[in-house]
Write a protein that holds these residues in place. Structure first.
Motif, PDB file in Angstrom:
ATOM      1  N   THR A  75      39.747  30.317  53.604  1.00 36.44           N
ATOM      2  CA  THR A  75      40.675  29.695  52.657  1.00 36.44           C
ATOM      3  C   THR A  75      41.118  30.744  51.641  1.00 36.44           C
ATOM      4  OG1 THR A  75      39.701  27.487  52.873  1.00 36.44           O
ATOM      5  CG2 THR A  75      40.910  27.950  50.841  1.00 36.44           C
ATOM      6  N   ARG A  76      42.404  30.793  51.349  1.00 36.48           N
ATOM      7  CA  ARG A  76      42.883  31.724  50.333  1.00 36.48           C
ATOM      8  C   ARG A  76      42.635  31.101  48.959  1.00 36.48           C
ATOM      9  NH1 ARG A  76      49.040  34.127  49.523  1.00 36.48           N
ATOM     10  NH2 ARG A  76      48.543  35.412  47.698  1.00 36.48           N
ATOM     11  N   VAL A  77      41.779  31.725  48.174  1.00 38.12           N
ATOM     12  CA  VAL A  77      41.370  31.180  46.874  1.00 38.12           C
ATOM     13  C   VAL A  77      41.960  32.050  45.755  1.00 38.12           C
ATOM     14  CG1 VAL A  77      39.438  30.511  45.403  1.00 38.12           C
ATOM     15  CG2 VAL A  77      39.219  30.359  47.908  1.00 38.12           C
ATOM     16  N   THR A  78      42.627  31.400  44.818  1.00 40.49           N
ATOM     17  CA  THR A  78      43.201  32.081  43.652  1.00 40.49           C
ATOM     18  C   THR A  78      42.603  31.491  42.384  1.00 40.49           C
ATOM     19  OG1 THR A  78      45.302  32.476  44.794  1.00 40.49           O
ATOM     20  CG2 THR A  78      45.319  32.635  42.389  1.00 40.49           C
ATOM     21  N   PRO A  87      38.108  35.840  28.836  1.00 43.26           N
ATOM     22  CA  PRO A  87      37.729  37.251  29.033  1.00 43.26           C
ATOM     23  C   PRO A  87      37.949  37.747  30.457  1.00 43.26           C
ATOM     24  CG  PRO A  87      36.109  36.158  27.656  1.00 43.26           C
ATOM     25  CD  PRO A  87      37.030  35.075  28.159  1.00 43.26           C
ATOM     26  N   LEU A  88      37.989  36.831  31.426  1.00 48.91           N
ATOM     27  CA  LEU A  88      38.175  37.229  32.824  1.00 48.91           C
ATOM     28  C   LEU A  88      39.631  37.539  33.138  1.00 48.91           C
ATOM     29  CD1 LEU A  88      35.737  34.688  34.531  1.00 48.91           C
ATOM     30  CD2 LEU A  88      35.300  37.042  33.811  1.00 48.91           C
ATOM     31  N   ARG A  89      40.533  37.283  32.192  1.00 46.94           N
ATOM     32  CA  ARG A  89      41.945  37.601  32.422  1.00 46.94           C
ATOM     33  C   ARG A  89      42.164  39.105  32.547  1.00 46.94           C
ATOM     34  NH1 ARG A  89      44.324  33.062  28.131  1.00 46.94           N
ATOM     35  NH2 ARG A  89      44.493  31.374  29.684  1.00 46.94           N
ATOM     36  N   ARG A  90      41.273  39.881  32.014  1.00 44.20           N
ATOM     37  CA  ARG A  90      41.428  41.341  32.101  1.00 44.20           C
ATOM     38  C   ARG A  90      41.302  41.836  33.544  1.00 44.20           C
ATOM     39  NH1 ARG A  90      36.185  43.036  28.698  1.00 44.20           N
ATOM     40  NH2 ARG A  90      36.840  41.136  27.608  1.00 44.20           N
ATOM     41  N   PHE A  91      40.776  40.985  34.434  1.00 46.25           N
ATOM     42  CA  PHE A  91      40.604  41.380  35.832  1.00 46.25           C
ATOM     43  C   PHE A  91      41.752  40.889  36.717  1.00 46.25           C
ATOM     44  CE2 PHE A  91      36.272  40.999  34.051  1.00 46.25           C
ATOM     45  CZ  PHE A  91      35.881  42.323  34.183  1.00 46.25           C
ATOM     46  N   ALA A  92      42.833  40.390  36.093  1.00 46.28           N
ATOM     47  CA  ALA A  92      43.991  39.923  36.866  1.00 46.28           C
ATOM     48  C   ALA A  92      44.486  41.029  37.789  1.00 46.28           C
ATOM     49  CB  ALA A  92      45.096  39.473  35.925  1.00 46.28           C
ATOM     50  N   GLY A  93      44.798  40.647  39.012  1.00 43.47           N
ATOM     51  CA  GLY A  93      45.248  41.616  40.005  1.00 43.47           C
ATOM     52  C   GLY A  93      44.135  42.140  40.888  1.00 43.47           C
ATOM     53  N   GLN A  94      42.898  41.767  40.573  1.00 42.37           N
ATOM     54  CA  GLN A  94      41.760  42.223  41.367  1.00 42.37           C
ATOM     55  C   GLN A  94      41.208  41.078  42.209  1.00 42.37           C
ATOM     56  OE1 GLN A  94      38.887  44.722  39.273  1.00 42.37           O
ATOM     57  NE2 GLN A  94      40.314  44.951  37.560  1.00 42.37           N
ATOM     58  N   ARG A  95      40.346  41.422  43.138  1.00 41.32           N
ATOM     59  CA  ARG A  95      39.695  40.435  44.002  1.00 41.32           C
ATOM     60  C   ARG A  95      38.194  40.565  43.834  1.00 41.32           C
ATOM     61  NH1 ARG A  95      41.141  39.406  50.286  1.00 41.32           N
ATOM     62  NH2 ARG A  95      42.932  38.487  49.223  1.00 41.32           N
ATOM     63  N   PHE A  96      37.523  39.418  43.715  1.00 43.57           N
ATOM     64  CA  PHE A  96      36.076  39.405  43.538  1.00 43.57           C
ATOM     65  C   PHE A  96      35.480  38.390  44.494  1.00 43.57           C
ATOM     66  CE2 PHE A  96      32.207  37.796  41.410  1.00 43.57           C
ATOM     67  CZ  PHE A  96      31.497  38.992  41.308  1.00 43.57           C
ATOM     68  N   GLY A  97      34.627  38.863  45.396  1.00 45.41           N
ATOM     69  CA  GLY A  97      33.987  37.955  46.353  1.00 45.41           C
ATOM     70  C   GLY A  97      34.985  37.190  47.206  1.00 45.41           C
ATOM     71  N   ILE A  99      37.913  36.218  46.205  1.00 47.25           N
ATOM     72  CA  ILE A  99      38.744  35.363  45.356  1.00 47.25           C
ATOM     73  C   ILE A  99      39.704  36.237  44.552  1.00 47.25           C
ATOM     74  CG2 ILE A  99      38.738  33.741  43.423  1.00 47.25           C
ATOM     75  CD1 ILE A  99      36.007  32.765  44.383  1.00 47.25           C
ATOM     76  N   ASP A 100      41.000  35.938  44.660  1.00 44.72           N
ATOM     77  CA  ASP A 100      42.018  36.673  43.913  1.00 44.72           C
ATOM     78  C   ASP A 100      42.091  36.152  42.484  1.00 44.72           C
ATOM     79  OD1 ASP A 100      43.004  38.296  46.085  1.00 44.72           O
ATOM     80  OD2 ASP A 100      43.913  36.469  46.903  1.00 44.72           O
ATOM     81  N   ILE A 101      42.176  37.057  41.519  1.00 45.74           N
ATOM     82  CA  ILE A 101      42.282  36.691  40.112  1.00 45.74           C
ATOM     83  C   ILE A 101      43.708  36.968  39.647  1.00 45.74           C
ATOM     84  CG2 ILE A 101      41.364  37.047  37.788  1.00 45.74           C
ATOM     85  CD1 ILE A 101      38.791  38.089  39.083  1.00 45.74           C
ATOM     86  N   ALA A 102      44.339  35.986  39.017  1.00 47.12           N
ATOM     87  CA  ALA A 102      45.730  36.116  38.580  1.00 47.12           C
ATOM     88  C   ALA A 102      45.923  35.384  37.257  1.00 47.12           C
ATOM     89  CB  ALA A 102      46.678  35.543  39.631  1.00 47.12           C
ATOM     90  N   LEU A 103      46.953  35.781  36.521  1.00 44.50           N
ATOM     91  CA  LEU A 103      47.268  35.102  35.259  1.00 44.50           C
ATOM     92  C   LEU A 103      48.001  33.797  35.512  1.00 44.50           C
ATOM     93  CD1 LEU A 103      48.387  38.118  33.041  1.00 44.50           C
ATOM     94  CD2 LEU A 103      46.145  36.997  33.131  1.00 44.50           C
ATOM     95  N   ASP A 104      48.767  33.731  36.582  1.00 38.98           N
ATOM     96  CA  ASP A 104      49.474  32.524  36.995  1.00 38.98           C
ATOM     97  C   ASP A 104      49.881  32.706  38.444  1.00 38.98           C
ATOM     98  OD1 ASP A 104      51.776  34.162  36.950  1.00 38.98           O
ATOM     99  OD2 ASP A 104      52.193  33.615  34.877  1.00 38.98           O
ATOM    100  N   ALA A 105      50.584  31.733  38.996  1.00 42.19           N
ATOM    101  CA  ALA A 105      50.997  31.817  40.396  1.00 42.19           C
ATOM    102  C   ALA A 105      52.214  30.940  40.614  1.00 42.19           C
ATOM    103  CB  ALA A 105      49.855  31.373  41.312  1.00 42.19           C
TER     104      ALA A 105
END
Length: 267
Positions: A75-78, A87-97, A99-105
């Motif tokens: 499953t594609r998870v955002t 505080p996790l917004r600083r990792f926007a644009g990265q992938r962790f485990g 899971i893609d991290i983004a400010l919006d979509a």
């Protein structure tokens, strides 16, 4: 076990790390549904409250592990951080485990509709309340949350189903009701101005689908008080589900089906 299959699922305001988090109900929902896309629309881990009053339960860890497992299954998870996990917004644009991290979509539905997806706290700055009113609101939220937790704890001991207590209280307070309605209108109007067919958010803990002059406002609710998620069916229809000991359809987009029959889980 039977699994409900959806095209997309949107959840927010889980508040892992908060005593009022209904992690067990969410875990059951995640294990009994599948989707091509899963959006975590903010306030998944309540870093803000954990700094004030540290709390963590094994069920909170289980939810995190299940989210990573969902991503691992394809499953594609955002994840879009909210104000409580800002505080996790600083990792926007990265992938962790996975899971893609983004400010919006931007989510394109099966019916071609284009939805902006964000947590929703960005709309607070346009109507900032006085500091004293914010503090009163925080106190009231903690009181209502405790009332909801204690009331449903008693219901469980009596063998009764979960019941949302807090929303009825909020909607009976004129100021709170007007804030919620104004928020919904602002979000829909901004989506229309920017050329979207709708806006999907969380933040205010009220699962709802509202047609505002042809633009859809969709809120997936929360897993602290109301235990709701927004789901997209394979024809593009949107539905808000309440999930505790029983499943209820809370709201539907135009032409949405009222209920979906469960399909056998894949072998």
């Amino acid at each position: 076990m039977q699994t409900r299959r959806y095209r997309s699922i949107f959840i927010s305001d889980v508040h892992l790390g908060l005593r009022d988090c209904q992690a067990d109900y969410l875990l059951d929902f995640l294990r009994q549904t599948t989707s091509e896309r899963l959006y975590l629309v903010g306030d998944i881990v309540d870093l803000e409250n954990m700094l004030l009053k540290p709390f963590w339960h094994a069920s909170h860890t289980a939810v995190l592990m299940e989210l990573f497992a969902i991503a691992a299954r394809g499953t594609r998870v955002t994840f879009i951080p909210g104000n409580h996990d800002a505080p996790l917004r600083r990792f926007a644009g990265q992938r962790f485990g996975g899971i893609d991290i983004a400010l919006d979509a931007v989510h394109v539905g099966a019916d071609g509709r284009r939805y902006k997806v964000s947590h929703g706290d960005e709309f607070d700055g346009e109507h900032t309340a006085p500091a004293w009113l914010v503090r009163v609101g925080d106190v009231m939220q903690r009181f209502v949350g405790a009332l909801n937790r204690l009331g449903n704890g008693l219901r469980r001991r009596l063998g009764l189903d979960y019941r949302t207590i807090s929303l009825g209280i909020k909607l009976r307070i004129g100021t709170a009701r007007r804030f919620i309605e104004d928020f919904e209108t602002r979000v829909a109007e901004r989506a229309r101005e920017r050329g979207y067919d709708g806006h999907i958010c969380g933040h205010i803990h009220r699962g709802r689908i509202r047609d505002e002059a042809g633009t859809l406002y969709l809120n997936d609710g929360d897993w602290v008080e109301h235990c709701t998620a927004l789901v997209e069916h394979h024809d593009g229809a949107m539905e808000v589900l309440h999930w505790t000991e029983r499943e209820l359809s809370v709201a539907n987009s135009p032409a949405a089906r009222i209920a979906t029959e469960p399909l056998p889980a894949a072998a």
